[in-house]
Design a protein around this motif. Structure first.
Motif: not given
Length: 72
Positions: A27, A30-31, A63
């Motif tokens: 996460s 990806t962000s 995250s």
């Protein structure tokens, strides 16, 4: 025989910890990639969408913070 899961630094994880580590890492990565995409889109003359950038920054920060608090 029980399989011991380790990361690249040799730390041992339980099954739940290993999947939590993977989920937070994916996460965050990806962000970060989406954040770079939003920034590059605005540099190319596209519309600068502030909400996309804010959401990606919050997810990335959360995250990374959670991963550091839990695993370090």
């Amino acid at each position: 025989m029980k399989k011991v899961r380790r990361d690249v630094y040799g730390r041992k994880y339980t099954k739940f910890g290993y999947f939590l580590h993977l989920a937070l890492t994916v996460s965050g990565f990806t962000s970060f990639i989406l954040l770079l995409g939003c920034a590059c889109e605005s540099d190319l003359g596209g519309k600068f969408d502030v909400m996309k950038v804010i959401i990606c920054t919050i997810v990335f920060g959360a995250s990374v913070l959670l991963h550091n608090k839990i695993f370090e």
